[in-house]
Design a protein around this motif. Structure first.
Motif: not given
Length: 417
Positions: A106-107, A379-384
């Motif tokens: 969510r951005i 990076q955010l998607s991989d470490n959400l």
């Protein structure tokens, strides 16, 4: 399989009407370059200025306010990321996205810090300095709650990053500086721009629905333009903007050289014909599209400190060290004096014009931001999961006891049946 981005617009993009319209198209392009398929929806009505998103391979679908049909739609779409255009859309749809697509990134694109703009508007009306008390208004509270509910918020101005981190202690992991993303100005571009001698008159431009723009025009009419006109009796001020109302058109005074021109079909053409741009904003936030338009077309500016905020200096520079495409002045008499100097002194005009080209290429070259932005999103998607665990305040705002907008929406939907 391609990743999917779902953009929820506060309005349909109108790049010819506002900087916000250009901004959202820049973000769409960034995600497309990262391999995302993009779908755009809005509950607003389209207008004659609405950009045809299908021409850039973006699917469109209208949505409704306070309607559970959105839930089925977004669940079937199953986006990898959702981009909210301004905090108001996150308030309306964020909880639905969270329930139907819990794993979607969510951005929030703030466009500008609305709470800051509100604080400055109220303080101006009271002729007072903006204090922390003014900043802590209801708009700010709603906007910051939205920032916490999202995984990342895109902030267009370093000045606003500074306020959000230092005044409101928001963790920097939730904020990301992403200004206007522009193509650099080449020597060939510059070579074909009209010269000082080929230009005439002053210009200002801005969507008239935007309160700071109307106030700026009124301020020019009542205070600054008479001072300029006194020294340059044959000069004219051409005012362009979409959605002019009767209160705007009644300001048109040809005998005073004050012309309300209305919507500009080609902003580059009208800006290139002008000699000096006036940006007399007394409140507002974010970055000002009119200054970008002016610099891209080689038109020096006189601007207030509000207009110039975040545009020229980085956090590591002192304002005295910054090259500006004109002058930054808040005193109306000095503002008028500098406008006259720019209008009459070719050497000064050419020097400040060159400053504008440097600013565009050094601060807003999209190539300088693209790779880092892509890495951040990946990076955010991989470490959400861990990112959300570290944002406990965000979890609090997602708790049912804090979701007044969710239950108000459900009540309105039930009432409308």
């Amino acid at each position: 399989m391609k990743k999917k981005l779902f953009v929820i617009g506060f309005v349909w993009p109108e790049p010819k009407s506002s900087a916000a319209g250009s901004r959202i198209l820049q973000l769409i392009t960034q995600f497309q370059n990262q391999g995302y398929e993009v779908t755009f929806s809005s509950a607003a009505k389209m207008s004659y200025n609405t950009f045809d998103l299908n021409t850039i391979n973006v699917e469109t679908k209208p949505i409704f306010l306070n309607d559970s049909s959105f839930d089925a739609f977004v669940k079937e779409l199953d986006p990898d990321a959702v981009l909210f255009d301004r905090f108001m859309t996150e308030e309306q749809y964020g909880w639905r996205v969270s329930e139907q697509c819990p794993n979607a990134l969510r951005i929030l694109d703030t466009e500008d810090f609305h709470g800051l703009r509100k604080a400055r508007e109220v303080a101006l009306k009271r002729n007072e300095v903006v204090t922390l008390e003014y900043l802590q208004n209801d708009t700010t509270k709603r906007e910051i709650a939205s920032i916490y509910r999202c995984d990342l918020s895109l902030i267009i101005s370093e000045a606003e990053i500074d306020i959000l981190t230092n005044q409101f202690n928001i963790d920097t992991s939730l904020l990301y500086y992403l200004p206007f993303l522009l193509e650099p100005i080449s020597e060939d571009d510059i070579k074909y721009l009209p010269t000082f001698e080929a230009r005439q008159h002053f210009i200002t431009i801005g969507n008239f629905l935007h309160a700071p723009n109307y106030d700026a025009v009124l301020y020019l009419k009542q205070t600054i333009w008479p001072l300029i006109r006194q020294q340059l009796p044959k000069a004219e001020l051409h005012i362009y903007g979409s959605y002019e109302s009767q209160k705007v058109t009644q300001l048109n005074k040809p005998k005073e050289g004050f012309f309300i021109k209305g919507f500009a079909e080609d902003v580059n053409e009208v800006m290139q014909n002008a000699k000096v741009c006036l940006a007399s904003l007394r409140f507002g936030a974010g970055l000002k599209g009119k200054l970008i338009d002016a610099m891209q077309n080689g038109t020096p500016c006189v601007m207030t400190s509000i207009a110039a905020e975040g545009m020229f200096e980085s956090k590591d520079q002192l304002l005295s060290e910054v090259e500006v495409n004109g002058f930054i002045e808040d005193n109306p008499e000095v503002f008028a004096k500098k406008a006259i100097e720019l209008y009459t002194k070719a050497e000064l005009w050419q020097e400040t014009q060159q400053n504008g080209f440097k600013v565009l290429n050094q601060r807003f070259n999209k190539a300088d931001f693209e790779q880092m932005f892509k890495s951040t999103i990946n990076q955010l998607s991989d470490n959400l999961k861990s990112h959300r665990e570290n944002n406990f305040i965000g979890q609090l705002f997602m708790h049912q006891s804090m979701q007044s907008t969710k239950y108000m929406s459900k009540w309105i939907e039930a009432k409308n049946k």
